[in-house]
Design a protein around this motif. Structure first.
Motif, PDB file in Angstrom:
ATOM      1  N   GLU A 237      -5.294   8.378 -12.379  1.00 43.73           N
ATOM      2  CA  GLU A 237      -3.961   7.684 -11.949  1.00 43.73           C
ATOM      3  C   GLU A 237      -2.829   7.522 -10.930  1.00 43.73           C
ATOM      4  O   GLU A 237      -2.524   7.223 -10.192  1.00 43.73           O
ATOM      5  N   ARG A 238      -3.077   9.223 -10.912  1.00 45.44           N
ATOM      6  CA  ARG A 238      -2.249   9.750 -10.495  1.00 45.44           C
ATOM      7  C   ARG A 238      -2.750   9.744  -8.566  1.00 45.44           C
ATOM      8  O   ARG A 238      -1.720   9.353  -7.930  1.00 45.44           O
ATOM      9  N   GLU A 239      -3.519   9.983  -8.374  1.00 44.86           N
ATOM     10  CA  GLU A 239      -4.142   9.868  -7.159  1.00 44.86           C
ATOM     11  C   GLU A 239      -4.101   8.258  -6.090  1.00 44.86           C
ATOM     12  O   GLU A 239      -3.632   8.532  -5.525  1.00 44.86           O
ATOM     13  N   LEU A 240      -4.255   7.413  -7.943  1.00 44.29           N
ATOM     14  CA  LEU A 240      -4.273   5.752  -7.453  1.00 44.29           C
ATOM     15  C   LEU A 240      -2.405   5.606  -7.290  1.00 44.29           C
ATOM     16  O   LEU A 240      -2.555   5.389  -5.943  1.00 44.29           O
ATOM     17  N   LYS A 241      -1.324   6.556  -7.891  1.00 46.40           N
ATOM     18  CA  LYS A 241      -0.475   6.077  -7.922  1.00 46.40           C
ATOM     19  C   LYS A 241       0.170   6.240  -6.374  1.00 46.40           C
ATOM     20  O   LYS A 241       0.677   6.170  -5.580  1.00 46.40           O
ATOM     21  N   ILE A 242      -0.185   7.826  -5.512  1.00 46.65           N
ATOM     22  CA  ILE A 242      -0.158   8.455  -4.526  1.00 46.65           C
ATOM     23  C   ILE A 242      -0.092   7.337  -3.400  1.00 46.65           C
ATOM     24  O   ILE A 242       0.063   7.462  -2.219  1.00 46.65           O
ATOM     25  N   LYS A 243      -2.059   6.926  -3.437  1.00 50.74           N
ATOM     26  CA  LYS A 243      -2.705   5.693  -2.749  1.00 50.74           C
ATOM     27  C   LYS A 243      -1.374   4.876  -2.265  1.00 50.74           C
ATOM     28  O   LYS A 243      -0.812   4.204  -1.549  1.00 50.74           O
ATOM     29  N   GLU A 244      -1.502   3.661  -3.849  1.00 41.46           N
ATOM     30  CA  GLU A 244      -0.324   2.858  -4.083  1.00 41.46           C
ATOM     31  C   GLU A 244       1.018   3.527  -2.717  1.00 41.46           C
ATOM     32  O   GLU A 244       2.148   2.153  -2.468  1.00 41.46           O
ATOM     33  N   SER A 245       1.769   4.367  -3.051  1.00 39.79           N
ATOM     34  CA  SER A 245       2.648   5.084  -3.017  1.00 39.79           C
ATOM     35  C   SER A 245       2.537   5.129  -1.485  1.00 39.79           C
ATOM     36  O   SER A 245       3.443   4.655  -0.405  1.00 39.79           O
ATOM     37  N   ALA A 246       1.650   5.665  -0.632  1.00 42.82           N
ATOM     38  CA  ALA A 246       1.163   5.805   0.570  1.00 42.82           C
ATOM     39  C   ALA A 246       1.312   4.306   1.049  1.00 42.82           C
ATOM     40  O   ALA A 246       1.697   3.990   2.185  1.00 42.82           O
ATOM     41  N   LEU A 247       0.772   3.257   0.551  1.00 38.77           N
ATOM     42  CA  LEU A 247       0.631   1.664   1.126  1.00 38.77           C
ATOM     43  C   LEU A 247       1.809   1.179   1.115  1.00 38.77           C
ATOM     44  O   LEU A 247       2.473   0.759   2.072  1.00 38.77           O
ATOM     45  N   GLU A 248       2.463   1.439   0.133  1.00 43.02           N
ATOM     46  CA  GLU A 248       3.691   0.385  -0.218  1.00 43.02           C
ATOM     47  C   GLU A 248       4.827   1.523   0.421  1.00 43.02           C
ATOM     48  O   GLU A 248       5.428   0.467   1.396  1.00 43.02           O
ATOM     49  N   SER A 249       4.615   2.502   0.974  1.00 41.97           N
ATOM     50  CA  SER A 249       6.377   2.997   1.912  1.00 41.97           C
ATOM     51  C   SER A 249       5.696   2.984   3.614  1.00 41.97           C
ATOM     52  O   SER A 249       6.426   3.493   4.074  1.00 41.97           O
ATOM     53  N   SER A 250       4.322   2.424   4.079  1.00 39.72           N
ATOM     54  CA  SER A 250       4.339   2.349   5.451  1.00 39.72           C
ATOM     55  C   SER A 250       4.693   1.683   5.867  1.00 39.72           C
ATOM     56  O   SER A 250       4.399   0.667   5.796  1.00 39.72           O
ATOM     57  N   THR A 251       5.503   2.345   7.067  1.00 45.11           N
ATOM     58  CA  THR A 251       5.895   2.038   8.003  1.00 45.11           C
ATOM     59  C   THR A 251       4.618   0.514   8.782  1.00 45.11           C
ATOM     60  O   THR A 251       5.239  -0.331   9.415  1.00 45.11           O
ATOM     61  N   ASN A 252       3.540   0.538   8.655  1.00 45.59           N
ATOM     62  CA  ASN A 252       2.814  -0.138   9.480  1.00 45.59           C
ATOM     63  C   ASN A 252       2.226  -1.540   8.585  1.00 45.59           C
ATOM     64  O   ASN A 252       2.051  -1.251   7.435  1.00 45.59           O
ATOM     65  N   GLY A 253       2.331  -2.882   8.999  1.00 48.29           N
ATOM     66  CA  GLY A 253       1.820  -3.911   7.857  1.00 48.29           C
ATOM     67  C   GLY A 253       0.212  -3.286   7.061  1.00 48.29           C
ATOM     68  O   GLY A 253      -0.927  -3.228   8.572  1.00 48.29           O
ATOM     69  N   ILE A 254      -0.186  -3.570   5.972  1.00 41.78           N
ATOM     70  CA  ILE A 254      -1.406  -3.173   5.421  1.00 41.78           C
ATOM     71  C   ILE A 254      -1.507  -5.102   5.384  1.00 41.78           C
ATOM     72  O   ILE A 254      -0.802  -4.652   3.993  1.00 41.78           O
ATOM     73  N   LEU A 255      -3.167  -5.533   5.185  1.00 43.28           N
ATOM     74  CA  LEU A 255      -3.434  -6.856   4.569  1.00 43.28           C
ATOM     75  C   LEU A 255      -4.572  -6.398   4.189  1.00 43.28           C
ATOM     76  O   LEU A 255      -5.404  -5.442   5.011  1.00 43.28           O
ATOM     77  N   ILE A 256      -5.016  -6.579   2.247  1.00 45.30           N
ATOM     78  CA  ILE A 256      -5.813  -6.774   1.751  1.00 45.30           C
ATOM     79  C   ILE A 256      -6.697  -8.114   2.031  1.00 45.30           C
ATOM     80  O   ILE A 256      -5.989  -8.654   1.046  1.00 45.30           O
ATOM     81  N   ALA A 257      -7.526  -8.316   2.279  1.00 44.61           N
ATOM     82  CA  ALA A 257      -7.861  -9.678   1.762  1.00 44.61           C
ATOM     83  C   ALA A 257      -9.546  -9.967   1.274  1.00 44.61           C
ATOM     84  O   ALA A 257     -10.364  -8.906   1.523  1.00 44.61           O
ATOM     85  N   ASP A 258     -10.375 -11.333   0.953  1.00 41.39           N
ATOM     86  CA  ASP A 258     -11.006 -11.376   0.532  1.00 41.39           C
ATOM     87  C   ASP A 258     -12.564 -11.903   1.625  1.00 41.39           C
ATOM     88  O   ASP A 258     -11.274 -11.865   2.875  1.00 41.39           O
ATOM     89  N   LEU A 259     -13.441 -11.717   0.439  1.00 42.68           N
ATOM     90  CA  LEU A 259     -14.487 -12.248   2.090  1.00 42.68           C
ATOM     91  C   LEU A 259     -14.211 -13.374   2.855  1.00 42.68           C
ATOM     92  O   LEU A 259     -14.905 -14.120   4.184  1.00 42.68           O
ATOM     93  N   ALA A 260     -13.188 -14.105   2.254  1.00 38.55           N
ATOM     94  CA  ALA A 260     -13.007 -15.529   2.628  1.00 38.55           C
ATOM     95  C   ALA A 260     -12.263 -15.250   3.295  1.00 38.55           C
ATOM     96  O   ALA A 260     -11.609 -16.675   4.079  1.00 38.55           O
ATOM     97  N   GLY A 261     -11.463 -15.035   3.443  1.00 42.94           N
ATOM     98  CA  GLY A 261      -9.391 -14.812   4.163  1.00 42.94           C
ATOM     99  C   GLY A 261      -8.510 -15.105   3.718  1.00 42.94           C
ATOM    100  O   GLY A 261      -7.959 -14.635   4.613  1.00 42.94           O
ATOM    101  N   THR A 262      -9.007 -15.013   1.914  1.00 40.18           N
ATOM    102  CA  THR A 262      -7.967 -14.824   1.153  1.00 40.18           C
ATOM    103  C   THR A 262      -6.935 -13.835   0.649  1.00 40.18           C
ATOM    104  O   THR A 262      -8.001 -12.503   1.080  1.00 40.18           O
ATOM    105  N   ILE A 263      -5.934 -13.892   1.116  1.00 40.50           N
ATOM    106  CA  ILE A 263      -4.953 -12.353   1.298  1.00 40.50           C
ATOM    107  C   ILE A 263      -4.908 -12.552  -0.104  1.00 40.50           C
ATOM    108  O   ILE A 263      -4.576 -13.218  -0.891  1.00 40.50           O
ATOM    109  N   LEU A 264      -5.315 -11.279  -0.534  1.00 42.62           N
ATOM    110  CA  LEU A 264      -5.560  -9.943  -2.239  1.00 42.62           C
ATOM    111  C   LEU A 264      -3.638  -9.377  -2.404  1.00 42.62           C
ATOM    112  O   LEU A 264      -3.302  -9.204  -2.977  1.00 42.62           O
ATOM    113  N   TYR A 265      -3.645  -9.014  -1.163  1.00 40.89           N
ATOM    114  CA  TYR A 265      -2.706  -7.490  -0.388  1.00 40.89           C
ATOM    115  C   TYR A 265      -1.862  -7.862   0.181  1.00 40.89           C
ATOM    116  O   TYR A 265      -2.770  -7.424   1.659  1.00 40.89           O
TER     117      TYR A 265
END
Length: 378
Positions: A159-187
């Protein structure tokens, strides 16, 4: 009234020592043995479980019984544990809460259950984080509490590692996008939402990749390329909310499960509009510099031609000022020569910049597959 004849002394003796046909010992002993065997099997089962199990007397808080895992986790023998109150095994900051739990639930009927997080302290003083489920039961009129403690060290670390990774994604100055294989945005992280003109990252979820590119076919191409090549690097034109285009740099990859099967796509987006504008300004500057250099060369010739005429006429005039005219003409010629040298040096600098790409045209937009052999897909 007829009564049965009394047993003879031998028969009576056999009944007393449990050897007679109607002996109570013989009647109940097989069932007792079966029950004991069943209890032993159940005890062995409890000792094999990874959870630590404690049977606690609610009146005193002392331990009435423990399984083998409790001894293994804490490093105490069973005898030592049975001589220790359960609160003594808890970390100090949780002891008051346990005492309050016993006080409030002492009179609650059997079946009450509650789960909470607390650390148990081993013999060496190491705190082991546990998820403890307690249940109150009654045996023979006495109230007990059964506490089943599960080690959650690995879970908390995950859980701690997941929170660190989530915090890194949230605080990144670059835009980060996750989509399913059909191209629909998940995050989408906050930087992506802000970059593309959306108020919150949640407002991006559910949209398709096509909504974020000036060319709506790019989204489908990206997904198809990643499924074929796993990795993508690309510069293209993004589309902000409201239809405003801007330059972006994409790097993408396929997220796979442990079996190597694709789960989703992840894109990292950078706004390179400022870089593109800077490169364009550089190219315009180099172009203007080249024109200026050529103009300087032409102007030098334009100055030198009439200067030669002046020198020729001056040499033909017999006048005391002729020497002064020739002297100043020589100085002007020297200045023009210096300008010529500067033109040559500027031309060399310009050629150097062109060779090293600073003045070159921007590269065409291409899909690039990263590989050890340096292959490229256009």
């Amino acid at each position: 009234m007829h009564s049965e004849p009394p047993d003879d002394p031998d028969t009576l003796r056999e009944k007393i020592i449990g050897l007679g046909e109607t002996s109570l010992h013989k009647s109940y002993y097989p069932e007792l043995q079966s029950r004991l065997a069943e209890l032993e099997r159940f005890r062995a089962l409890l000792d094999q479980t990874h959870d630590a199990i404690f049977l606690i007397r609610t009146e005193t808080g002392n331990l009435a019984d423990v399984n083998a895992s409790a001894s293994t986790y804490l490093g105490y023998s069973k005898e030592e544990l049975l001589a220790t109150p359960f609160s003594g095994l808890l970390c100090p900051r949780k002891r008051a809460g346990f005492a309050e739990l016993l006080r409030k639930n002492r009179d609650i009927s059997s079946g009450f259950r509650q789960t909470y997080i607390a650390s148990l302290v081993s013999r060496e003083g190491r705190e082991i984080p546990m998820e403890i489920t307690v249940r109150f039961v009654a045996f023979g009129g006495d109230q007990y509490m059964v506490a089943i403690a599960r080690d959650i060290t690995d879970r908390l670390r995950t859980e701690r590692e997941l929170k660190i990774k989530e915090s890194a994604l949230e605080s990144s100055t670059n835009g980060i996008l996750i989509a399913d294989l059909a191209g629909t945005i998940l995050y989408a992280n906050p930087s992506f939402a802000s970059m593309f003109g959306y108020g919150e990252e949640g407002s991006v979820a559910g949209k398709t990749l096509e909504a974020f590119f000036a060319d709506p076919t790019i989204g489908e191409k990206i997904t198809g390329h990643l499924l074929d090549n796993s990795v993508l690097v690309k510069e293209t034109i993004g589309l902000r909310n409201g239809g405003v285009p801007f330059h972006i740099h994409l790097s993408g990859s396929i997220v796979q499960n442990d079996a190597g099967q694709p789960l989703c796509t992840m894109l990292i987006v950078m706004d390179i509009t400022e870089r593109i504008l800077t490169d364009q300004m550089k190219r315009e500057t180099y172009t203007q510099l080249g024109k200026n250099i050529e103009q300087f060369a032409i102007l030098g010739d334009h100055i030198r031609n009439p200067l030669q005429v002046i020198v020729g006429y001056a040499e033909m005039i017999d006048d005391p000022l002729t020497e002064k005219i020739l002297e100043q003409s020589c100085r002007i010629n020297g200045i023009i020569t210096q300008l010529d040298r500067g033109w040559v040096e500027s031309a060399n600098v310009r050629q150097f910049l062109r060779r090293h790409g600073d003045g070159a045209e921007p590269p065409a937009q291409t899909f690039v597959r990263i590989s050890t052999t340096g292959e490229e897909d256009s």
